[in-house]
Design a protein around this motif. Structure first.
Motif, PDB file in Angstrom:
ATOM      1  N   VAL A   1       8.092  10.073 -12.872  1.00 52.05           N
ATOM      2  CA  VAL A   1       7.613   8.992 -12.032  1.00 52.05           C
ATOM      3  C   VAL A   1       8.590   8.837 -10.873  1.00 52.05           C
ATOM      4  CG1 VAL A   1       7.125   6.531 -11.876  1.00 52.05           C
ATOM      5  CG2 VAL A   1       6.475   7.793 -13.930  1.00 52.05           C
TER       6      VAL A   1
ATOM      7  N   ARG B   1       6.487  -4.688  -6.786  1.00 53.29           N
ATOM      8  CA  ARG B   1       6.190  -3.266  -7.001  1.00 53.29           C
ATOM      9  C   ARG B   1       4.789  -2.953  -6.497  1.00 53.29           C
ATOM     10  NH1 ARG B   1       5.492  -2.038 -12.902  1.00 53.29           N
ATOM     11  NH2 ARG B   1       3.289  -2.407 -12.409  1.00 53.29           N
TER      12      ARG B   1
ATOM     13  N   THR C   1       2.073   0.446  -6.724  1.00 49.11           N
ATOM     14  CA  THR C   1       1.776   1.796  -7.180  1.00 49.11           C
ATOM     15  C   THR C   1       0.959   2.492  -6.107  1.00 49.11           C
ATOM     16  OG1 THR C   1       1.796   1.139  -9.508  1.00 49.11           O
ATOM     17  CG2 THR C   1       0.689   3.206  -8.958  1.00 49.11           C
TER      18      THR C   1
ATOM     19  N   GLU D   1      -0.732   7.665  -9.176  1.00 48.32           N
ATOM     20  CA  GLU D   1      -0.106   7.944 -10.467  1.00 48.32           C
ATOM     21  C   GLU D   1       1.176   8.747 -10.258  1.00 48.32           C
ATOM     22  OE1 GLU D   1      -1.099  10.149 -14.745  1.00 48.32           O
ATOM     23  OE2 GLU D   1      -2.701   9.742 -13.296  1.00 48.32           O
TER      24      GLU D   1
ATOM     25  N   SER E   1       5.610   5.100  -7.136  1.00 44.53           N
ATOM     26  CA  SER E   1       5.637   3.649  -6.946  1.00 44.53           C
ATOM     27  C   SER E   1       6.640   3.279  -5.870  1.00 44.53           C
ATOM     28  CB  SER E   1       6.016   2.940  -8.254  1.00 44.53           C
ATOM     29  OG  SER E   1       5.050   3.166  -9.257  1.00 44.53           O
TER      30      SER E   1
END
Length: 207
Positions: A18, A79, A81, A84, A87
């Motif tokens: 991520v 935050r 996003t 996927e 972030s």
């Protein structure tokens, strides 16, 4: 936190990294930093606001924002996003002089910064502009429009702040999610160009 940081993926994606981009939101007292972070964050933002008290009178300059009753004493956090595995983490800095000792810690690893400006108190964003210029952190200046104030063009604001011609100046409404997201997109695009130019400059001597 580095500007691009790999973190463990969530459940169901144990092998997928991520990526997290760190962006600062800075500017003077009462310019709308907490509002901007709150308007674009997909999660309930973490806020460290405290009520202004008589003890702060004479220390905190509330000229032009006399109706403001709270102040950020550490940071705001939100935050977004992007997709996927990617972030954006937003860190809103405290705007008062007495909390600037926190800025160096918050700036560690930042991809870039948004400097919010209020044309009624334009000089209040000079310290943030100087901070990011001296540390080589890419930033954009976002002029937060307030009702009843005279409108200024980005070019006028850029000249007043003596900005580098390549530093973007955009007009925004910190209360509006779409406007705030546009500011962040402009920042990411600008920061990408700055970091790419630096990489090319680093490899050029040995090419």
């Amino acid at each position: 936190m580095d500007s691009v940081r790999c973190e463990p993926a969530g459940p169901g994606h144990p092998d997928s990294p991520v990526l997290a981009l760190k962006i600062l939101v800075a500017g003077g007292f009462g310019v709308g930093k907490t509002t901007l972070v709150g308007s674009v964050s997909e999660i309930r933002p973490l806020r460290t606001e405290e009520r202004l008290t008589e003890a702060g009178r004479g220390v905190d300059d509330t000229g032009g924002v006399e109706q403001k009753s709270t102040t950020t004493v550490a940071m705001d956090f939100g935050r977004i996003t992007i997709r996927e595995g990617l972030s954006v983490y937003l860190f809103g800095t405290p705007g008062q002089d007495r909390f600037w000792f926190l800025w160096d810690e918050l700036a560690q690893g930042a991809l870039g910064a948004v400097v919010l400006a209020d044309t009624r108190r334009l000089t209040d964003c000079f310290p943030a502009v100087d901070f990011f210029e001296h540390r080589g952190i890419p930033f954009v200046v976002a002029v937060n429009r307030f009702a009843g104030t005279r409108e200024h063009t980005p070019e006028e604001v850029s000249r007043a702040l003596d900005l580098d011609p390549d530093t973007p100046v955009v007009i925004c409404d910190a209360r509006t999610r779409s406007s705030g997201k546009r500011v962040l997109i402009d920042l990411v695009e600008h920061a990408g160009k700055v970091h790419a130019a630096r990489l090319l400059a680093d490899v050029a001597p040995g090419a």
